[in-house]
Structure formats: structure tokens, C-alpha cells
Enzyme design. Structure first.
Site, short mmCIF file in Angstrom:
data_model
loop_
_atom_site.label_atom_id
_atom_site.label_comp_id
_atom_site.label_asym_id
_atom_site.label_seq_id
_atom_site.Cartn_x
_atom_site.Cartn_y
_atom_site.Cartn_z
N ASP A 112 32.34 51.10 8.99
CA ASP A 112 32.14 52.53 8.87
C ASP A 112 31.02 52.89 9.85
O ASP A 112 29.90 52.41 9.70
CB ASP A 112 31.71 52.84 7.43
CG ASP A 112 32.10 54.21 6.97
OD1 ASP A 112 31.90 55.15 7.74
OD2 ASP A 112 32.59 54.33 5.84
N ASP A 214 32.49 58.37 10.46
CA ASP A 214 32.07 59.32 9.43
C ASP A 214 31.93 60.73 10.01
O ASP A 214 31.40 60.91 11.12
CB ASP A 214 30.70 58.84 8.91
CG ASP A 214 30.24 59.54 7.65
OD1 ASP A 214 30.95 59.45 6.64
OD2 ASP A 214 29.15 60.15 7.68
N GLU A 261 35.09 60.21 24.99
CA GLU A 261 34.14 59.20 25.51
C GLU A 261 34.01 58.03 24.54
O GLU A 261 33.98 56.87 24.94
CB GLU A 261 32.75 59.85 25.65
CG GLU A 261 32.34 60.19 27.04
CD GLU A 261 30.89 60.67 27.07
OE1 GLU A 261 29.97 59.84 27.08
OE2 GLU A 261 30.69 61.90 27.06
N HIS A 339 36.04 57.43 -1.66
CA HIS A 339 34.79 57.39 -2.41
C HIS A 339 34.14 58.76 -2.59
O HIS A 339 33.08 58.85 -3.20
CB HIS A 339 33.82 56.44 -1.70
CG HIS A 339 33.43 56.93 -0.34
ND1 HIS A 339 34.32 56.97 0.72
CD2 HIS A 339 32.28 57.45 0.14
CE1 HIS A 339 33.73 57.49 1.77
NE2 HIS A 339 32.49 57.78 1.45
N ASP A 340 34.76 59.80 -2.02
CA ASP A 340 34.18 61.14 -2.12
C ASP A 340 35.01 62.07 -3.01
O ASP A 340 34.62 63.21 -3.24
CB ASP A 340 34.10 61.80 -0.73
CG ASP A 340 33.11 61.10 0.18
OD1 ASP A 340 32.08 60.62 -0.30
OD2 ASP A 340 33.39 61.03 1.40
C1 GLC Z 1 30.98 61.30 4.60
C2 GLC Z 1 30.97 60.18 3.61
C3 GLC Z 1 30.17 60.61 2.40
C4 GLC Z 1 28.75 60.89 2.88
C5 GLC Z 1 28.75 61.91 3.99
C6 GLC Z 1 27.44 61.98 4.66
O1 GLC Z 1 31.66 62.41 4.15
O2 GLC Z 1 32.28 59.83 3.27
O3 GLC Z 1 30.17 59.66 1.39
O4 GLC Z 1 27.98 61.37 1.79
O5 GLC Z 1 29.68 61.59 4.99
O6 GLC Z 1 27.22 60.83 5.43
#
Ligand code: GLC
Length: 549
Positions: A112, A214, A261, A339-340
Site C-alpha cells: 500500500d 492510497d 509519471e 477496511h473503510d
Molecule cells: C485511505 C485509506 C484509509 C485512510 C485514508 C487516509 O482512504 O483507505 O484507511 O484513513 O486513506 O490515509
């Protein structure tokens, strides 16, 4: 591995660097997978220990949520050093072993990459905030106060409150799209690009198979930092970020040059994958494939199923709309949980979770499966004193707490569901004694066995992996579609209702079809279509008579 790609989408190319089209990705939230350190938090050695489980489950590629050095204010999405493993998860040697062993088990591994912001503990930010003259000052986004003495503009943090934090020492505000302790990097600064691209190379040199990037649509902000317009549809039970439309703070046209890029760095290496996390409406999401096949991300995560009501017609039309919006070089992908977001079984209930699994693994495109969905983890009660999610702490009135989707994997009926010998950082589910891998292993028709059968079936059926898609039928209970490659055509028929239902009218080529697969169990295989009645929440796959390819 050379993959024969669908001629309608790929021309005649057979390219090893398209391995990800054919594979199933499995997201691991490392804090919650397996603890070997007896501290209630999962670690890299724990993931390594569970590689045989993953290989046997039948997934192909693991994506790890962040494992880098971090003060863990946002559980690793606040990185203090992009080239170190956080001691909570282990050491670099543990990482190297995990990568080696994953590869020798035939699994790929994605990391990630969190480029939008660092932790305020990152040495770059410590330098940047030290004085206005510091060489890294411009690596972050610093602005003077507005003429009225307040923050520079009206931008709101994704976790609530102003996105600007005043820093006494130098008398300016810095911008943070998330927590105050997650200052945004200034990607308009070429030095930031060089430094961050080098961190990508550091991991690519080690042999990781790619990245999930992310909040990639946030990387570039409006050059003039104009106020965002108010959202006319905002209502008070929504998170504060929804008060304004994010017109100027994200999804800026210049972000696509930056992504090109970044993709260039990925292309310096063979066969690596770049996925972008993007929450945008479909027509804007698909821009992230880039104008050409190698200028965007390979896969802009498609979160449509996460946000869509669990109804046949809504789902069928979003699949059609998504398929139609893809650029010629765009390969689809599907996600049910992460996870969100609330887990799929929490949204649909246990029997529809089986339909969801069947849908995810039969639609055209790369599926991403979230750890724990294969055992039907659902909404788990988090007592107020155990809340961890920083967003839920900042906005306790919003209904959703991300902790509910981040609880420990449940391996067995032993102490703490076999996750840890210490109290886990988040609670396990109330039904953990039955809902765990060891118990579901023993049950012939469990959800876990269904996932295994689906993954194995998908592996043997090229039509499911790379065939074309078209809708066959949709009513309020049943959604059916066809996947076709060369002479082979499969009909996937999903009963979204909790009642028995007759098979819908299908094209003639299915008149003599037999059931190849049923989500209810293997005993239904071989049943002729003409005598088939769908059981409640059953998904079946039929094979049509072959035709001239
Ligand atoms: C992304 C991640 C989340 C995190 C956010 C800030 O959405 O999935 O878990 O809180 O970015 O980094």
C-alpha cells in the site's frame, strides 16, 4: 504465465504483464490477520504463517494495508518512514521472508503506497515545519491565514473539522486532507516527486509485484486553493466532509500527468501492477485508466458494488453502465468490502453473502476479496471504550465506525479465535466459536467452502476469467448474465430472493444445458436446466451448447 486475453478487449496481444487480469486479489489488514507476538496486533510473521491457508483458498495475489514505520494515528496510513517496517509488524528481514515465501507459494504481493500525506513525525515534515526558509518547506502545503484571520479556505478534512492547522512556530497553516497528524505533501514540487518515486523503486527492487495507491485522486489540489462550493444535498447525519462538494480539493486535471509519471516508474520494471484507490462517480473514475494503456493506473478500484443497494436491478444496471464506460484499454475490477466500508455480510445478511461471493467471482474483471469475507464476518459490536478508528473518534455521531470492518480474522475455536494469545486490539464477533476457519472447514456447505469452490471453478473456466459479459435477464429476484469466450458460453443465474424461483427464460442455446456449478452445493451439478428450480439465494452456472467460435 502468458494469458490469452479476450479478443474483444485486448486485440491479439498475449502479454505476461497482464497477469493481474486473470487473478484474484486478497486484501489483508495486517493488524488483524494473525498475531505471533502476543500483543493483540497482527504481524508479518503471522501473515507468513497463514500463506498455506491463502494458497489453498485459491487466491493469487495479496495486498497488504500499510506496514511501514508509523505512529499509527491512522493505523499505518500515516507513514513516518517509507523504507522501514514498523516494529509492531516485524523487521525488514520478516518482510523479505514473507515476500520470498509468498512468491514460492505462487502468490504475488502488493504493498500500500500512501503518497498523499505523511505522518507529522516524518523527518521531511519535521524539517518543513522548522522554519519558513527550510529547504523542505515547500514539500508540504503551507499558506498564510485568510484576510479575516481564519484558515486559508473552506476546505474540510475527510475526518471532520477544517483541513487547515495553524502552526504557531512559523505563523502559517498547513493542509491535511485527513488527520491533523497527516500533513499533505505538495506533489507540485518536483523534489517530492523524485523522493517518492525513489521509494517506489526501493520496494520494486525488492521484488514486490506492485502497489495499491492510497487516495490517488487527492494528490493534486487546485493551484489557486479556491473555496469548495456548498453541497445543496447535504443533510446533518452525513460526515462533515459532505457539506461541500470537493470540486477544488481533489480530482484536478493535472493529477493525470502525475499519475502518468508514477506509472512510468512502475513501467521501469517488468510485470508490476498499479491500483488506485478512487471514490468518484463512474464517469470520472474511468479517467484514471489514463488516455493510453500505460498512462493511468491499471485498475482504478471500482467501489460501485460497495455503494449500491443490494437489489438486482440496481446491480444489473451498474454493471452495464460500468462496462459501457470503460475505455478500450480498460480492464474492469470489482470490490465488495474493504477496511473503510461496512463488510458485505453486514450489508446483505448471511444468505445473500453467498450470492455476493458468486457475483464477485463471476463478473468480468479482477476481483478483490477482503480478508474475513470468506468466513462471513459481519457487523461486530464495538463497545465505546474499545473504539479505535480515529475518524469515529472525531465524528462520533456518524453512524459508521470503520473498526467494524477491521476486526481480527477468526481462525479457530481456541482463545481469541486463534488470532492472538493476548486480548486482540479489536473484539472478535459474538459468534466466533462457530464462525471461524476451523469450524467452517468442517462444514460441507459453509461460505468458506463456497469461496474455495468458486475460486477453483474460476481457475478452470477461462470464460469466467476473460470472457465477454452481457446481461441475459433481470427481474426483482433474478439477475442472469453470460460470459463467453470462443465457443464457450456460461450463464450465471443469481437468485437474490429468499424464495425458490423457476429458471428465467434463457436463450435457446441453454435448452439442453446442465448445471456446472451451484452455490448451494456440489450435489446440484449435472442437473438439467429444464428441470431446475432455483433454491432461495442460489446462484447457478450453466453451460450452453458449444457453437462455432
Ligand atoms: C485511505 C485509506 C484509509 C485512510 C485514508 C487516509 O482512504 O483507505 O484507511 O484513513 O486513506 O490515509
Amino acid at each position: 504465465m502468458a494469458i490469452a486475453c479476450n479478443s474483444t478487449t485486448m486485440g491479439s496481444l498475449e502479454r505476461a504483464d497482464n497477469w493481474w487480469r486473470d487473478q484474484v486479489i486478497y486484501q489483508i489488514y495486517p493488524r488483524s490477520f494473525q498475531d505471533t507476538g502476543s500483543n493483540g496486533v497482527g504481524d508479518l510473521a503471522g501473515i507468513r504463517k497463514r500463506l498455506p491457508y491463502l494458497a489453498e483458498l485459491g487466491i493469487d495475489c495479496i495486498w497488504l494495508s500499510p506496514v511501514f514505520a508509523s505512529p499509527m494515528k491512522d493505523f499505518g496510513y500515516d507513514v513516518a518512514d517509507y523504507r522501514e517496517i514498523d516494529p509492531l509488524f516485524g523487521s525488514m528481514a520478516d518482510f523479505d521472508e514473507l515476500l520470498d515465501e509468498a512468491h514460492s507459494s505462487g502468490l504475488k504481493l502488493l504493498l500500500d503506497f500512501v503518497p498523499n500525506h505523511t505522518s507529522d513525525q516524518h523527518e521531511w515534515f519535521i524539517e518543513s515545519r522548522s522554519s519558513r526558509q527550510n529547504a523542505k518547506r515547500d514539500w508540504y502545503i503551507w499558506k498564510d491565514q485568510a484576510p479575516d484571520g481564519g484558515p486559508p479556505n473552506n476546505w474540510i478534512s475527510n475526518f471532520g473539522g477544517s483541513a487547515w492547522q495553524f502552526d504557531e512556530r512559523t505563523g502559517q497553516y498547513y493542509y491535511h486532507a485527513f488527520l491533523q497528524s497527516q500533513p499533505d505533501l505538495n506533489w507540485r514540487n518536483p523534489e517530492v516527486r523524485t523522493a517518492m518515486f525513489d521509494t517506489l523503486r526501493f520496494w520494486l527492487d525488492k521484488g514486490v509485484d506492485g502497489f495499491r495507491v492510497d487516495v490517488i485522486w487527492h494528490l493534486i489540489k487546485d493551484e489557486h486553493f479556491r473555496d469548495n462550493p456548498p453541497n445543496p444535498n447535504y443533510h446533518a447525519d452525513q460526515p462533515e466532509i459532505e457539506k461541500n462538494l470537493q470540486v477544488h480539493s481533489a480530482d484536478q486535471p493535472e493529477v493525470h500527468d502525475l499519475i502518468a509519471e508514477m506509472r512510468g516508474v512502475i513501467e521501469e520494471y517488468d510485470n508490476r501492477l498499479m491500483i488506485g484507490e478512487i471514490y468518484l462517480p463512474m464517469e470520472r473514475l474511468v479517467n484514471y485508466y489514463g488516455k493510453t494503456h500505460d498512462s493511468g493506473v491499471h485498475l482504478p478500484f471500482n467501489f460501485q458494488l460497495l455503494q449500491c443497494p443490494w437489489q438486482t436491478q440496481a446491480i444489473a444496471s451498474l454493471v452495464t453502465e460500468y462496462e459501457a464506460s470503460l475505455p478500450e484499454h480498460g480492464w474492469p475490477n470489482w470490490v465488495l468490502s474493504n477496511h473503510d466500508q461496512p463488510r458485505i455480510a453486514a450489508r446483505t445478511g448471511p444468505s445473500q453473502a453467498r450470492i455476493a461471493a458468486t457475483l464477485l467471482l463471476t463478473l468480468r474483471g479482477t476481483p478483490t476479496l477482503y480478508y474475513g469475507d470468506e468466513i462471513g464476518l459481519a457487523d461486530i459490536t464495538i463497545p465505546p471504550e474499545r473504539v479505535q478508528d480515529p475518524w469515529a473518534k472525531q465524528e462520533p455521531d456518524t453512524s459508521f465506525n470503520r473498526d467494524k470492518a477491521r476486526t481480527p480474522m477468526q481462525w479457530s475455536g481456541k482463545e481469541n479465535a486463534g488470532f492472538s494469545s493476548a486480548q486482540p486490539w479489536l473484539p472478535v464477533s459474538d459468534d466466533w466459536q462457530e464462525r471461524n476457519v476451523a469450524s467452517l472447514d468442517e462444514e460441507d456447505q459453509s461460505l468458506l467452502q463456497l469461496y474455495r469452490r468458486l475460486l477453483a471453478f474460476r481457475r478452470t473456466e477461462q470464460a469466467l476469467r476473460s470472457g465477454t459479459y452481457h446481461e441475459l435477464y433481470c427481474d426483482p429476484s433474478i439477475f442472469a448474465f453470460e460470459r463467453e469466450i470462443e465457443a464457450k458460453r456460461l450463464a450465471v443465474i443469481l437468485n437474490f430472493s429468499e424464495e425458490e424461483a423457476p429458471l428465467p427464460d434463457l436463450p435457446d442455446r441453454y435448452r439442453k444445458a446442465k448445471t456446472l456449478f451451484s452455490s448451494v452445493g456440489e450435489s446440484r451439478s449435472g442437473l438439467p436446466a429444464h428441470s431446475l428450480r432455483l433454491k432461495p439465494a442460489e446462484g447457478v452456472i450453466l453451460q450452453a451448447e458449444e457453437h462455432e467460435g
